[in-house]
Design a protein around this motif. Structure first.
Motif, short mmCIF file in Angstrom:
data_model
loop_
_atom_site.label_atom_id
_atom_site.label_comp_id
_atom_site.label_asym_id
_atom_site.label_seq_id
_atom_site.Cartn_x
_atom_site.Cartn_y
_atom_site.Cartn_z
N ASP A 1 0.82 -1.22 0.00
CA ASP A 1 0.00 0.00 0.00
C ASP A 1 0.85 1.27 0.00
O ASP A 1 0.67 2.16 0.83
CB ASP A 1 -0.95 0.01 1.20
N ASP B 1 -0.52 -5.68 -8.06
CA ASP B 1 -1.71 -6.47 -7.77
C ASP B 1 -2.89 -5.56 -7.45
O ASP B 1 -4.05 -5.91 -7.67
CB ASP B 1 -1.45 -7.42 -6.60
N SER B 2 -2.58 -4.39 -6.90
CA SER B 2 -3.61 -3.37 -6.68
C SER B 2 -2.92 -2.01 -6.58
O SER B 2 -1.71 -1.93 -6.40
CB SER B 2 -4.41 -3.65 -5.40
N GLU C 1 -2.38 2.15 -8.12
CA GLU C 1 -2.25 2.87 -9.39
C GLU C 1 -0.87 3.52 -9.52
O GLU C 1 -0.27 3.94 -8.53
CB GLU C 1 -3.31 3.98 -9.49
#
Length: 341
Positions: free
Chosen positions: A26, A61-62, A64
């Motif tokens: 993250d 994987d997630s 931007e």
């Protein structure tokens, strides 16, 4: 080229154990355009995984990845290839073709793009001159020194006139003197070409001597980020303090570049001075103003970009009330103090 990362995450599967490892967790990061931005971390911290995501060599994987506000991590096919060609990459081990001479190595990415032979000759000559190797165009790779190989690799990375230059441990295989010359070259090129340069490293010296901004990565997380001189003056995370402590303890003859320690004993307090404070008789003033004694264990001044950062490792001895006054006095004079572990 401005780069923004939003909640970036990358998970890998360990083939031998079938366990999953989160290499990037993250991550939110802003890399301004026309700067040299350092990403520093220890081995296994996730910095190389992070740069592969930023440079679009891998998909997250997630999260931007945005260039100048436009999302690019979702690009595919021809659009992805075109975007990658606008980014240059320099590696630790040069990755030059041994079967090609210096000029032919630089020409390779231009050949792939179908550039005419006359344009290639002109561009290669321009780049050889830029990196200071105009007289080594026909030299076989095997005859080049490590520093010369990296200069050719830099020229090759710039062949297609990129707007972003990624440097992945670009100086790790070089001696200190050659490292300094390569960092100076990268700084000169960045200014001439208005590039956004992202430097991945485990060397605090590289951050100190080349970068204006830095993010510290540990266990897949960005644990600290900001201006390099601020990070040197006010390190917050334990991993940053560890990097700085190893940097300071390296023995160097030039006191402008390192910290000289003459006593391994003691050293409870680490004082950091910034710019003009390095020239002030602060410790002498403290001795006159307060009823304390002191013992300096190590001292030195380092140049961080255009600024000076001074460091003292020392002990104070006195009543608690007097020590509290000393700490307040140092804070009032913009000198950071932390207790060494």
């Amino acid at each position: 080229m401005e780069i923004d990362l939003k909640k970036l995450k990358k998970v890998y599967k360990n083939i031998s154990t079938s366990d999953y490892v989160t290499a990037v967790k993250d991550v939110n990061l802003h890399i301004p355009s026309n700067t040299i931005f350092g990403i520093i971390g220890k081995s296994g911290a996730g910095k190389s995984s992070l740069v592969r995501l930023i440079s679009l060599l891998e998909e997250p994987d997630s999260g931007e990845v945005l260039y100048d506000g436009v999302r690019v991590d979702t690009l595919s096919g021809k659009a992805l290839i075109e975007r990658r060609r606008k980014s240059g990459m320099i590696f630790q081990n040069f990755n030059l073709f041994s079967s090609r001479n210096a000029a032919q190595n630089i020409a390779y990415p231009l050949e792939i793009c179908g550039v005419s032979k006359s344009e290639i000759r002109s561009r290669v000559a321009e780049l050889l001159d830029l990196v200071g190797l105009a007289d080594r165009a026909e030299a076989p790779v095997s005859t080049l020194s490590g520093g010369q190989k990296q200069r050719i690799a830099i020229a090759r990375a710039l062949a297609n006139k990129p707007d972003i230059l990624f440097c992945d441990e670009a100086t790790s295989a070089l001696d200190p003197q050659t490292t300094q010359s390569i960092l100076n070259l990268i700084r000169e090129i960045q200014k001439k070409m208005n590039l956004t340069v992202v430097m991945i490293t485990h060397q605090m010296e590289v951050v100190r001597d080349a970068c204006s901004l830095v993010a510290v990565v540990d266990k897949g997380l960005v644990v600290e980020q900001g201006n390099v001189d601020d990070i040197f003056m006010h390190p917050k995370s334990e991993v940053t303090k560890d990097f700085l402590s190893h940097l300071h303890q390296e023995p160097q003859s030039d006191q402008e570049k390192g910290l000289i320690r003459w006593s391994k004993a003691g050293g409870k307090y680490i004082l950091r001075f910034h710019n003009t404070a390095t020239d002030q008789p602060v410790i002498s003033d403290i001795a006159k103003k307060f009823d304390i004694s002191f013992n300096i264990r190590a001292a030195g001044i380092q140049s961080v970009q255009e600024n000076k950062v001074g460091t003292l490792i020392m002990d104070f001895d006195g009543e608690a009330a007097e020590l509290a006054k000393v700490m307040a006095y140092l804070k009032d004079n913009d000198i950071s103090v932390e207790e060494a572990e």
